[in-house]
Design a protein around this motif. Sequence first.
Motif, short mmCIF file in Angstrom:
data_model
loop_
_atom_site.label_atom_id
_atom_site.label_comp_id
_atom_site.label_asym_id
_atom_site.label_seq_id
_atom_site.Cartn_x
_atom_site.Cartn_y
_atom_site.Cartn_z
N UNK A 1 0.84 -1.19 0.00
CA UNK A 1 0.00 0.00 0.00
C UNK A 1 0.88 1.24 0.00
N UNK A 2 0.53 2.19 -0.89
CA UNK A 2 1.17 3.50 -0.90
C UNK A 2 0.15 4.53 -0.47
N UNK A 3 0.50 5.32 0.55
CA UNK A 3 -0.41 6.35 1.06
C UNK A 3 0.25 7.72 0.85
N UNK A 4 -0.44 8.59 0.16
CA UNK A 4 0.08 9.92 -0.12
C UNK A 4 -0.65 10.94 0.74
N UNK A 5 0.10 11.72 1.51
CA UNK A 5 -0.49 12.72 2.40
C UNK A 5 -0.04 14.11 1.98
N UNK A 6 -0.92 15.10 2.21
CA UNK A 6 -0.59 16.49 1.88
C UNK A 6 0.27 17.10 2.99
N UNK A 7 0.70 18.37 2.87
CA UNK A 7 1.57 18.96 3.90
C UNK A 7 0.96 18.98 5.29
N UNK A 8 -0.37 18.94 5.38
CA UNK A 8 -1.03 18.92 6.69
C UNK A 8 -1.19 17.51 7.24
N UNK A 9 -0.70 16.50 6.50
CA UNK A 9 -0.81 15.12 6.96
C UNK A 9 -2.11 14.45 6.60
N UNK A 10 -2.95 15.12 5.79
CA UNK A 10 -4.25 14.56 5.39
C UNK A 10 -4.05 13.60 4.23
N UNK A 11 -4.66 12.40 4.32
CA UNK A 11 -4.55 11.40 3.26
C UNK A 11 -5.24 11.91 1.99
N UNK A 12 -4.52 11.86 0.85
CA UNK A 12 -5.05 12.40 -0.39
C UNK A 12 -5.12 11.38 -1.53
N UNK A 13 -4.37 10.28 -1.44
CA UNK A 13 -4.38 9.30 -2.53
C UNK A 13 -3.87 7.96 -2.03
N UNK A 14 -4.27 6.90 -2.73
CA UNK A 14 -3.87 5.54 -2.38
C UNK A 14 -3.49 4.79 -3.65
N UNK A 15 -2.49 3.97 -3.52
CA UNK A 15 -2.15 2.97 -4.53
C UNK A 15 -1.98 1.63 -3.81
N UNK A 16 -2.48 0.57 -4.43
CA UNK A 16 -2.28 -0.76 -3.86
C UNK A 16 -1.78 -1.69 -4.96
N UNK A 17 -0.78 -2.49 -4.62
CA UNK A 17 -0.18 -3.44 -5.54
C UNK A 17 -0.30 -4.85 -4.96
N UNK A 18 -0.50 -5.84 -5.84
CA UNK A 18 -0.49 -7.24 -5.41
C UNK A 18 0.85 -7.85 -5.77
N UNK A 19 1.23 -8.94 -5.13
CA UNK A 19 2.52 -9.57 -5.43
C UNK A 19 2.55 -10.14 -6.85
N UNK A 20 3.69 -10.03 -7.47
CA UNK A 20 3.97 -10.67 -8.75
C UNK A 20 5.24 -11.50 -8.55
N UNK A 21 5.05 -12.72 -8.11
CA UNK A 21 6.19 -13.54 -7.75
C UNK A 21 6.89 -12.96 -6.52
N UNK A 22 8.13 -13.35 -6.27
CA UNK A 22 8.83 -12.89 -5.06
C UNK A 22 9.37 -11.46 -5.16
N UNK A 23 9.56 -10.94 -6.38
CA UNK A 23 10.22 -9.64 -6.50
C UNK A 23 9.48 -8.65 -7.39
N UNK A 24 8.24 -8.90 -7.66
CA UNK A 24 7.48 -8.00 -8.52
C UNK A 24 6.19 -7.56 -7.87
N UNK A 25 5.62 -6.47 -8.39
CA UNK A 25 4.33 -5.96 -7.94
C UNK A 25 3.48 -5.65 -9.16
N UNK A 26 2.18 -5.85 -9.02
CA UNK A 26 1.24 -5.56 -10.09
C UNK A 26 0.16 -4.62 -9.56
N UNK A 27 -0.09 -3.54 -10.28
CA UNK A 27 -1.02 -2.51 -9.83
C UNK A 27 -2.44 -3.06 -9.73
#
Length: 578
Positions: A421-447
């Motif tokens: 999970x990637x969580x993006x916060x603004x300068x005030x610390x408010x959550x503004x966006x999310x990205x989530x990736x699933x595993x792709x084998x041991x060393x990869x990620x898939x959006x």
Amino acid sequence: MGDARIAQRRAAAFAVWYLRAVAFVNFLSAVWVSLGQDVRRHNQENLFTPYLLTAGFASGVFTAFLAITMRRRKRAAWILNLALAGPFLALFVLAMSLEEVRRYAQNWVSLGLTAAFVAALLVGRREFYAKGDRSNPKLAAAVAVVGTLVCSLLAALLVTVTNQDPDAARSTFAERWHYGALRLVSVAVDESRFPGIDAPNWANVAINVLSTALVLAVFYAAFRSRRAVDPLTEDDETRLRALLDRHGERDSLGYFALRREKSAVWSPTRKAAVVYRLVGGVSLASGDPIGDPEAWPGAIEPWLAEARAHGWIPAVMGASEEAGTVYARHGLDALELGDEAIVEVSEFTLEGRAMRTVRQAFNRVRRAGYTVRVRRHGDIPEDEMAYLIERADDWRDGATERGFSMALGRLGDPRDGRCVMLECADPQGELRALLSFVPWGPKGLSLDLMRRDRDSDNGLMEFMVIELLRHAGDIGVTQLSLNFAMFRSVFERGSRLGAGPVLRLWRSLLSFFSRWWQIESLYRANAKYRPVWEPRFLLFEKSADLPRIALASARAEGFLEAPGLPKWLHRKHLETHG
């Protein structure tokens, strides 16, 4: 293939084409008045026409429906045709014993065509193997009973409203109901038996159309394919996860096979599985088979056999070139859908003139004070995950959840702890966006999921992806699979100097539809990372099935909703692949 098998297939094909031809003549007779009058005159005199040729629109619809169900190899349709055509042929043979009937050449033609159809049914009986749902007989009976009651009441109401008889008060509602019910089951009614009732011709036609619709509804209920299959069991999911641990690096879409509304067909050795979902009579698999490629044929064969046994249309969305080649050996054809954007972490850089625009956007968002936190799902406390799910749901674009072939369809499941999970916060610390990736084998990620607050600054998604690429080594990631770009090659080659008129027209058409479906924008959004493009294919058995496959895919991906269901029934925590 033996001679007997060839004869069976040809006989089955003849039966289907006979019904198509009769349906065509019926429709033609409905609009060609003189032809329709000739056919009806034949049936009223000593002449007779072949099986199901009655020169009417309703009979044309009925025959066309039977042709469609027979083409889909429905066993119930074969039984119905034999039950109707057999006695029909026996009556023809009996009638031909009369001298005044035997002397007309048309009757011999009708007898020959009907006999050929019955013979084709008998010879090709093994070709009509598709099973229906076990609940079909009960459902058809319920539709017939309830539908007849409702339609007869509607017919009675129509007759009451449109009655032109000056002394309409002489008729009771029960008599008008009786009149409407007779109209439902017959083309003409002896109106002398119903004093006080004089319905206009258009009302009688409307009742006959209502009757045709009821008959089709009953037959649809009787002939429909099995509507659902058993979803993944706990044992299925455990086995799939074990296969992904061993072979998951082969396909970036492999982890999406764990969507729990999908079903799995296993190879005899349990070393491979085809994972699919049944949508509108289409057995829709996604991505490559899971497991050892050497065992893929062992899973593909029973999947195809199951589809054919139930009259489903087999199709695969988003298969790789390797899997497409294996599917092609089993009789499926391939159509390139587009390309998947794959970024190698070691080769990605923000340096250089080609990356100037991306670099400037990244620096602008970073200077604005936005920050990104990267965590495995398993490291996120339960209360924080609940908050992230709530925000993702609030930011969803529309009420309909989208995603099937490239979406996991859930967040916060304890078994998905390796997701990122990637969580993006603004300068005030408010959550503004999310990205989530699933595993792709041991060393990869898939959006899997992309969500952002619409009031936030532009460029957050690009900022988050680049931050992940810059710090991917911290979590042991070497490659990322981003969005899928449909028809990427069309946009790329269509914009080049010297592109032909057909390619330019195709590109213009796709650009037009991109106003609603973001076809071109997804390509542009991924191209900025300078990825490696991996082609993905649609696999299908017959070109004639492509419209149904496209409709089923649109429903599965969430672009079309099932009719008749309120939107709130579709609101589940199913997250999209961007």
